[in-house]
Design a protein around this motif. Sequence first.
Motif, PDB file in Angstrom:
ATOM      1  N   GLY A   1       0.277  -1.300  -0.299  1.00 36.33           N
ATOM      2  CA  GLY A   1      -0.055  -0.137  -0.205  1.00 36.33           C
ATOM      3  C   GLY A   1       0.769   1.102   0.366  1.00 36.33           C
ATOM      4  N   MET A   2       2.243   1.202   0.081  1.00 35.13           N
ATOM      5  CA  MET A   2       2.959   2.233   0.012  1.00 35.13           C
ATOM      6  C   MET A   2       3.658   2.694  -0.735  1.00 35.13           C
ATOM      7  N   ALA A   3       3.223   1.857  -2.024  1.00 36.14           N
ATOM      8  CA  ALA A   3       3.245   2.126  -3.216  1.00 36.14           C
ATOM      9  C   ALA A   3       2.351   3.405  -4.252  1.00 36.14           C
ATOM     10  N   LYS A   4       3.049   3.803  -4.895  1.00 35.28           N
ATOM     11  CA  LYS A   4       2.338   4.753  -5.474  1.00 35.28           C
ATOM     12  C   LYS A   4       1.213   4.546  -6.805  1.00 35.28           C
ATOM     13  N   THR A   5       2.340   3.638  -7.284  1.00 35.42           N
ATOM     14  CA  THR A   5       1.849   3.366  -9.274  1.00 35.42           C
ATOM     15  C   THR A   5       1.141   2.085  -9.325  1.00 35.42           C
ATOM     16  N   PRO A   6       1.255   0.867 -10.357  1.00 38.23           N
ATOM     17  CA  PRO A   6       0.843  -0.290 -10.260  1.00 38.23           C
ATOM     18  C   PRO A   6       2.413  -0.796 -10.931  1.00 38.23           C
ATOM     19  N   GLU A   7       3.136  -0.047 -10.825  1.00 36.80           N
ATOM     20  CA  GLU A   7       4.947  -0.427 -11.262  1.00 36.80           C
ATOM     21  C   GLU A   7       5.590  -0.851  -9.799  1.00 36.80           C
ATOM     22  N   ASP A   8       5.367   0.523  -9.450  1.00 38.58           N
ATOM     23  CA  ASP A   8       6.382   0.295  -7.554  1.00 38.58           C
ATOM     24  C   ASP A   8       5.720  -0.839  -7.369  1.00 38.58           C
ATOM     25  N   LYS A   9       4.145  -1.177  -7.183  1.00 41.50           N
ATOM     26  CA  LYS A   9       3.465  -2.185  -5.923  1.00 41.50           C
ATOM     27  C   LYS A   9       4.381  -3.626  -6.599  1.00 41.50           C
TER      28      LYS A   9
END
Lengths: 153, 153, 153
Positions: free
Chosen positions: A51-59
């Motif tokens: 959840g701390m990631a902002k974009t789907p790529e970061d996730k």
Amino acid sequence: MKETPSLIDSEVFLAFSTYATVVVLKMMLMSPMTAYFRFTRKCFANMEDTGMAKTPEDKKRMLRVDPDVERVRRCHQNDLENIIPFVVIGLLYTLTGPDLSTALLHFRVFVGSRLFHTVAYVLPLPQPSRGLAWMVGMGATFSMAYRVLNGLK
Amino acid sequence: MKETPSLIDSEVFLAFSTYATVVVLKMMLMSPMTAYFRFTRKCFANMEDTGMAKTPEDKKRMLRVDPDVERVRRCHQNDLENIIPFVVIGLLYTLTGPDLSTALLHFRVFVGSRLFHTVAYVLPLPQPSRGLAWMVGMGATFSMAYRVLNGLK
Amino acid sequence: MKETPSLIDSEVFLAFSTYATVVVLKMMLMSPMTAYFRFTRKCFANMEDTGMAKTPEDKKRMLRVDPDVERVRRCHQNDLENIIPFVVIGLLYTLTGPDLSTALLHFRVFVGSRLFHTVAYVLPLPQPSRGLAWMVGMGATFSMAYRVLNGLK
């Protein structure tokens, strides 16, 4: 029939109870330690944890395997494989009515060896520190199992 | 109030104590077996364990996953998942005061099924040997759990 | 010396026995759940388990890692890491002679938190449901461990 001593009043049982609780608490603390490494290394196993990631790529990038996290998890697994047998065999050993000093020696050697094992695994210390700690712990449990199998039959 | 029988003098408890120790020792022996396969296959999980290698390249090559090591580790994990529930539920079952012959049947079926499970997993034997061994062990534990939930309420 | 109450007649012990059995049975049910996902996803860890495949290529294709299977296995592992410490510390806690209502509160909070944890992990529910369930369960076990370490010394 001689009077049965109460389990709860026995000094050996009180000692077992304290040492078993300490070493099980130590084992439980590996969970928050894993969580700590997962958050600081941003390395998770479940999509819903990122959840701390902002974009789907970061996730997606956070769904990875990190060597530090794996090291703590292997230490936790080794605890499960060694501390739980100690608790089971230690409880049965306690019920065979050993001398307090012999019992304390077994409990202290085991708990000390596992505390050192964790330090040697997580830092890590050079081998054979971790290997020796593991063997000493196994030896204490085997020694108690020997008495259970001989003393109870 | 009727006289409380001593836990330690009970024949069922002595039998439980012996069988539980035997099956926990069997589980513990999976650790040295894993170590044996790690050393003979030269396959380790930690950089500090690769001391037998001479060059840094050899060390890195030893940090790998080996199918034989993984097989023994899966067997160990299956033991943790099945033997520990047996010990917990078996102890509570023992305290419900079952007949000695019924209790011995449960303990022997469980321990026998787990010894066969290990052989079937490590060799390996063709399926469904391992699957059946696992189910028989689960069945023995469930049967004891049924008595705990009914006999104690 | 005041009369020692029989372990087996104690209401707190009966409650512990029931709740521990329920939560251990819940943990054991993760094994058939893993098997169910392995068969429906056709995803196995051992070559001898791929008997449903017709060709050697199909067999090899079934030796893979599936995200649904891994999720159930992580949930099972988390159960091992949390439920077994609860059983050990809960048994020792029971022997310290706590009030029935306090003991029931601990047992119910723990068992409830683990049932919710499994639902939150397997579905999965969005975080922090699983994280909170895990923390509540840890809290119940730590609270019992605190009493064991203080009440028994």
